[in-house]
Design an enzyme around this catalytic site. Sequence first.
Site, PDB file in Angstrom:
ATOM      1  N   ASN A   9       1.023  -1.277   0.118  1.00 13.34           N
ATOM      2  CA  ASN A   9      -0.016  -0.122   0.161  1.00 13.34           C
ATOM      3  C   ASN A   9       0.880   1.312   0.000  1.00 13.34           C
ATOM      4  OD1 ASN A   9      -1.803   1.903   0.459  1.00 13.34           O
ATOM      5  ND2 ASN A   9      -2.480   1.507   2.720  1.00 13.34           N
ATOM      6  N   LYS A  11       0.123   4.312  -0.228  1.00  9.64           N
ATOM      7  CA  LYS A  11      -0.784   5.303   0.349  1.00  9.64           C
ATOM      8  C   LYS A  11      -0.471   6.785  -0.662  1.00  9.64           C
ATOM      9  CE  LYS A  11      -0.154   2.976   4.700  1.00  9.64           C
ATOM     10  NZ  LYS A  11      -0.124   3.203   6.315  1.00  9.64           N
ATOM     11  N   HIS A  96      -9.681   0.976   5.021  1.00  8.61           N
ATOM     12  CA  HIS A  96      -8.281   1.336   5.625  1.00  8.61           C
ATOM     13  C   HIS A  96      -8.377   2.124   6.525  1.00  8.61           C
ATOM     14  CE1 HIS A  96      -4.304   2.355   6.264  1.00  8.61           C
ATOM     15  NE2 HIS A  96      -3.836   1.000   5.841  1.00  8.61           N
ATOM     16  N   GLU A  98      -6.892   4.443   7.590  1.00  8.55           N
ATOM     17  CA  GLU A  98      -6.670   5.851   7.506  1.00  8.55           C
ATOM     18  C   GLU A  98      -7.840   6.535   6.834  1.00  8.55           C
ATOM     19  OE1 GLU A  98      -2.812   5.462   5.542  1.00  8.55           O
ATOM     20  OE2 GLU A  98      -2.198   4.751   7.406  1.00  8.55           O
ATOM     21  N   GLU A 166      -5.036  -4.959  10.461  1.00  4.55           N
ATOM     22  CA  GLU A 166      -4.173  -3.888  10.649  1.00  4.55           C
ATOM     23  C   GLU A 166      -4.701  -3.133  12.011  1.00  4.55           C
ATOM     24  OE1 GLU A 166      -2.010  -2.831   6.780  1.00  4.55           O
ATOM     25  OE2 GLU A 166      -4.006  -1.534   6.778  1.00  4.55           O
ATOM     26  N   GLY A 172       2.673   2.166  10.782  1.00  4.73           N
ATOM     27  CA  GLY A 172       3.389   3.334  10.870  1.00  4.73           C
ATOM     28  C   GLY A 172       4.020   3.716  12.057  1.00  4.73           C
ATOM     29  N   SER A 210       3.402  -1.999  10.323  1.00  4.39           N
ATOM     30  CA  SER A 210       5.039  -2.124  10.517  1.00  4.39           C
ATOM     31  C   SER A 210       5.667  -3.518  10.195  1.00  4.39           C
ATOM     32  CB  SER A 210       5.274  -1.920  12.102  1.00  4.39           C
ATOM     33  OG  SER A 210       4.901  -0.368  12.464  1.00  4.39           O
TER      34      SER A 210
HETATM   35  P1  13P Z   1       3.170   0.393   7.714  1.00  7.89           P
HETATM   36  O1  13P Z   1       3.657  -0.877   7.135  1.00  7.89           O
HETATM   37  O2  13P Z   1       3.735   1.664   7.155  1.00  7.89           O
HETATM   38  O3  13P Z   1       2.974   0.534   9.107  1.00  7.89           O
HETATM   39  O4  13P Z   1       1.358   0.465   6.997  1.00  7.89           O
HETATM   40  C1  13P Z   1       0.781  -0.485   7.227  1.00  7.89           C
HETATM   41  C2  13P Z   1      -0.674  -0.129   6.342  1.00  7.89           C
HETATM   42  O5  13P Z   1      -1.414   0.642   6.780  1.00  7.89           O
HETATM   43  C3  13P Z   1      -0.585  -0.926   5.144  1.00  7.89           C
HETATM   44  O6  13P Z   1      -1.978  -0.705   4.567  1.00  7.89           O
END
Ligand code: 13P
Length: 249
Positions: A9, A11, A96, A98, A166, A172, A210
């Site tokens: 992803n 983002k 997701h 976010e 997740e 993150g 992560s």
């Molecule tokens: P990170 O791997 O940066 O923690 O992000 C995970 C994520 O949100 C994947 O969709």
Amino acid sequence: MRPLVFAANWKMHVGPPEAREYLRAFFAAGEIPHERAVWFFPPAVSLEAVAQNVAGHRNVVAGAQDIYWEAKGAFTGAISAPLAAQAGARMTLIGHSERRHVFGETDEQTGEKLAAALAANLQPVLCVGETLAQREAGETTAVVTRQLVAAFAGHSGKRHVTIAYEPVWAIGTGRNATPKDAAEVHRAIRGWLKGNAPAVVPFVILYGGSVNLKNAAELLAEHELDGVLVGGASLDPRGWAQLVRTAVA
Ligand code: 13P
């Protein structure tokens, strides 16, 4: 070797020229191992570039990071499932964390989006997960179940849906769930799906939060994990090429 999914992803990173350059570097490492699948979720503007550049590579596909539930109309800035499909998406993330926590997307909206994805033949990757406060209050299973119930409300057909667990506190932050913690939630999700959405096959359940080159082998050694959904560690093509080749016990 069991089949594993490695989902990237990106983002809000990697524009179209960068995506072409990324994929050139990624594929320079060779074709991916047979039993592995790689899914790229670029930002919408890069979807077509990614779809075109993964075409012909076995087990590699492009997907959207989000869709709107209406198919077309006056919805400035939004991208529908049929438009994402036209750009070459084969799948889409739904809900997701976010989208839920930064953009205020509700459980009900994830249900609308899941239905819209299926209607457009995009395979949904439904993201679920609890916040740190919810985990500390012992509400993890309740929260994840609530998110599943809302997303699957009204869907009884035989469908391929992937779930990505997740935990919000792991995204993150550099703090991943332990394989044991992730497995416990994956088992709860599998149990709920078997009981409440038996037509949803197969149950591919990814872990995200992560994941990186240091912890991927340990996480993937846990058989409840069918793969990983990775943000930050998917942005470097060489690192990602290495990650998708992680040796798993
Ligand atoms: P990170 O791997 O940066 O923690 O992000 C995970 C994520 O949100 C994947 O969709």
